[in-house]
Design an enzyme around this catalytic site. Structure first.
Site, short mmCIF file in Angstrom:
data_model
loop_
_atom_site.label_atom_id
_atom_site.label_comp_id
_atom_site.label_asym_id
_atom_site.label_seq_id
_atom_site.Cartn_x
_atom_site.Cartn_y
_atom_site.Cartn_z
N CYS A 220 0.90 -1.17 0.00
CA CYS A 220 0.00 0.00 0.00
C CYS A 220 0.92 1.20 0.00
O CYS A 220 1.23 1.76 1.05
CB CYS A 220 -0.88 -0.02 1.24
SG CYS A 220 -1.97 -1.45 1.32
N ALA A 221 1.37 1.59 -1.16
CA ALA A 221 2.62 2.37 -1.22
C ALA A 221 2.48 3.88 -1.32
O ALA A 221 3.42 4.61 -1.02
CB ALA A 221 3.44 1.87 -2.40
N ALA A 222 1.33 4.38 -1.79
CA ALA A 222 1.25 5.82 -2.07
C ALA A 222 1.07 6.62 -0.78
O ALA A 222 0.43 6.13 0.14
CB ALA A 222 0.07 6.07 -3.00
N ASN B 61 6.53 7.71 0.39
CA ASN B 61 7.67 8.06 1.25
C ASN B 61 8.47 6.83 1.65
O ASN B 61 9.71 6.83 1.58
CB ASN B 61 7.16 8.75 2.53
CG ASN B 61 6.75 10.17 2.24
OD1 ASN B 61 7.48 10.91 1.60
ND2 ASN B 61 5.57 10.54 2.70
N ASP C 75 -0.85 0.50 -5.22
CA ASP C 75 -1.84 1.30 -4.50
C ASP C 75 -3.12 1.34 -5.33
O ASP C 75 -3.08 1.34 -6.56
CB ASP C 75 -1.35 2.72 -4.21
CG ASP C 75 -2.07 3.34 -3.02
OD1 ASP C 75 -1.49 3.37 -1.91
OD2 ASP C 75 -3.24 3.76 -3.19
N ARG D 279 -3.34 9.05 -5.91
CA ARG D 279 -2.20 8.86 -5.02
C ARG D 279 -1.05 8.16 -5.76
O ARG D 279 0.13 8.42 -5.48
CB ARG D 279 -2.62 8.09 -3.76
CG ARG D 279 -3.49 8.96 -2.85
CD ARG D 279 -4.08 8.18 -1.71
NE ARG D 279 -3.13 7.72 -0.71
CZ ARG D 279 -2.80 8.39 0.39
NH1 ARG D 279 -3.34 9.56 0.63
NH2 ARG D 279 -1.94 7.89 1.25
N ASP E 153 1.71 -1.32 4.79
CA ASP E 153 1.37 -0.07 5.49
C ASP E 153 -0.05 0.32 5.07
O ASP E 153 -0.26 1.31 4.37
CB ASP E 153 2.39 1.00 5.07
CG ASP E 153 2.22 2.31 5.80
OD1 ASP E 153 1.68 2.31 6.92
OD2 ASP E 153 2.62 3.36 5.24
N CYS F 72 -0.35 3.74 11.58
CA CYS F 72 -0.34 5.08 12.19
C CYS F 72 -1.50 5.14 13.18
O CYS F 72 -2.20 6.14 13.24
CB CYS F 72 -0.51 6.17 11.16
SG CYS F 72 0.70 6.11 9.88
N1 SAM Z 1 3.20 3.66 2.58
C1 SAM Z 1 2.74 4.96 2.18
C2 SAM Z 1 3.87 5.95 2.38
O1 SAM Z 1 4.75 5.73 3.18
O2 SAM Z 1 3.88 6.99 1.70
C3 SAM Z 1 1.48 5.37 2.92
C4 SAM Z 1 0.36 4.38 2.72
S1 SAM Z 1 -1.19 4.92 3.33
C5 SAM Z 1 -1.04 4.67 5.02
C6 SAM Z 1 -2.24 3.63 2.86
C7 SAM Z 1 -2.44 3.49 1.37
O3 SAM Z 1 -3.12 2.26 1.13
C8 SAM Z 1 -3.33 4.55 0.72
O4 SAM Z 1 -2.59 5.22 -0.27
C9 SAM Z 1 -4.47 3.76 0.08
O5 SAM Z 1 -4.85 4.28 -1.18
C10 SAM Z 1 -3.85 2.39 -0.07
N2 SAM Z 1 -4.78 1.26 -0.14
C11 SAM Z 1 -5.95 1.08 0.49
N3 SAM Z 1 -6.48 -0.11 0.15
C12 SAM Z 1 -5.63 -0.70 -0.71
C13 SAM Z 1 -5.61 -1.95 -1.41
N4 SAM Z 1 -6.61 -2.83 -1.29
N5 SAM Z 1 -4.57 -2.22 -2.21
C14 SAM Z 1 -3.55 -1.33 -2.36
N6 SAM Z 1 -3.51 -0.14 -1.73
C15 SAM Z 1 -4.53 0.17 -0.91
#
Ligand code: SAM
Length: 423
Positions: free
Chosen positions: A234-236, A239, A258, A263, A305, A359
């Site tokens: 879950c990369a967007a 960072n 993501d 994002r 994440d 978080c």
């Molecule tokens: N790791 C990121 C960083 O350090 O910048 C922050 C990740 S943020 C906490 C959680 C992310 O999970 C969001 O961008 C969201 O769009 C994504 N997300 C939610 N459900 C998801 C899924 N089923 N598959 C992939 N990404 C997902």
């Protein structure tokens, strides 16, 4: 779009849960994001006061075309802000027609509550507290530069380098143009809370990543060596992916997924600016990524994440006081997804190590998710304590352990950066 309309749109988006203030501000394409962010945060902070003043002045009844979020921003600016910017456009004369009444209602509210300053009208949780005193952490992007060169650059700009911090007191006492090296992460610099480096040339050039210390821990704990194959599930906005790429020295592969198209676009920009070349981005549901796909047969490291309540995020606490208490229904839904994502990640055939990162301070999203996943795959993975040394050292932060903060409570830190090895 004018700043007031942009701020109103962000407030409406936050209310309908389209995203956080920061996410919506950065996604708004408004040019001066700093100005927009400050205006939205301040309006939000005074939200209850503004609602009360607007209602008792009968503003929305008298001005039928004025939408509630825009009214809130404009009344903030008129009564509590710095006055209308850029002449205030067509809204200034409209608001000025109601100025006397609005001011009188604000004064009445103060008398009613027995306070004299605007700030005293705020609920306790919305006043600047310890969260607003946490220093600024800045990660040096070792794909483009090194801490030594960055420290030199800041020294030439008149900053005073204080060496490597050895105590919490040193971080707490940071003021003016002083800065330190973090005691745990060798590429993390620490500046006083007021420091804003968004316009700094080193940030603009991708040499610096403005990333909280807590957000640096997952990649540090995963510690993939150069050449490794890694999934960032879950990369967007990227960072942690950029941190992983720095640890890999751009050698090897990061598969970054993501679900959210916007994002993913921000992540592409961030990673390009950071000089990341080993990352393959995909706008995709991680749950739909097949562990038996040959592309992932060498993946030994996964960073997970997933979306969470954000109840431990300092910035969320400042933006949306009360965000620390998500409803049971929301927690259940989030924990359900986190659980599925974790169990799915553990099925990748070559996986040796996974870090689960949150978080959140809620047990439902931390310990409970992990315990359940371990029970579902007994004997395959074991849980490691977060190395090295005492957890308090990892969380080194000027916030007292009872305050909300990402990974700041020792219990939550243990639960928040979890390390699995195969058994
Ligand atoms: N790791 C990121 C960083 O350090 O910048 C922050 C990740 S943020 C906490 C959680 C992310 O999970 C969001 O961008 C969201 O769009 C994504 N997300 C939610 N459900 C998801 C899924 N089923 N598959 C992939 N990404 C997902």
């Amino acid at each position: 779009m004018a700043v007031y309309a942009a701020a109103a749109a962000v407030l409406a988006g936050v209310e309908s849960r389209q995203g956080s203030i920061k996410g919506l501000v950065y996604g708004s394409r408004f040019q001066n994001v700093k100005q927009l962010y400050a205006l939205v945060c301040e309006t939000q902070r005074y939200s209850a006061v503004l609602d009360a003043v607007i209602a008792s002045a009968g503003l929305l009844g008298a001005e039928k075309k004025l939408r509630p979020h825009l009214a809130k921003v404009l009344v903030y600016e008129l009564l509590l802000g710095r006055g209308f910017r850029g002449g205030g456009g067509r809204w200034k004369p409209l608001l000025e027609r109601h100025q006397a009444r609005l001011k009188a209602e604000l004064a009445r509210l103060k008398v009613h509550r027995g306070v004299s300053r605007n700030e005293d009208l705020l609920e306790v949780g919305t006043r600047p507290g310890p969260a607003s005193q946490v220093p600024r952490f800045v990660r040096v992007n070792t794909l483009k530069t090194c801490p030594h060169d960055v420290i030199d650059y800041f020294k030439r700009q008149g900053f005073s380098y204080q060496g490597r911090a050895s105590s919490l007191e040193e971080l707490r006492a940071l003021k003016g143009k002083r800065f330190l090296l973090d005691p745990l992460l060798p590429e993390l610099l620490v500046f006083p809370v007021q420091t804003d480096l968004h316009q700094h040339p080193l940030y603009q050039a991708g040499h610096l990543i403005l990333q909280d210390k807590a957000s640096c821990l997952p990649a540090m704990l995963l510690a993939p060596p150069p050449g490794a194959h890694v999934i960032d599930a879950c990369a967007a906005p990227g960072n942690k992916a950029s941190h992983l790429a720095a640890l890999l020295k751009n050698q090897g592969k990061i598969f970054a997924f993501d679900l959210d198209a916007k994002r993913v676009a921000s992540m592409a920009t961030l990673l390009a600016r950071a000089g990341v070349s080993c990352c393959e981005l995909a706008e995709k549901d991680f749950l739909a990524v097949s562990p038996s796909d040959q592309r992932y047969c060498q993946v030994q490291y996964i960073l997970l994440d997933p979306s969470c309540s954000g109840s431990g995020m300092l910035s969320r606490q400042l933006e949306e006081p009360g965000a620390g208490t998500p409803s049971q229904e929301r927690l259940r839904a989030l924990a359900g997804f986190q659980q599925r994502a974790l169990c799915h990640a553990l099925t990748f055939p070559s996986l040796r190590r996974l870090v689960y990162s949150m978080c959140s301070l809620c047990q439902e999203e931390n310990e409970d998710v992990v315990q359940e996943a371990l029970q579902q795959s007994p004997g395959t993975f074991r849980l490691l304590p977060s190395p090295p040394g005492p957890i308090e050292a990892l969380a080194l932060s000027p916030v007292p352990s009872t305050a909300c903060g990402p990974l700041l409570r020792p219990r939550s830190l243990v639960a928040s950066s979890l390390l699995f090895l195969n058994g």
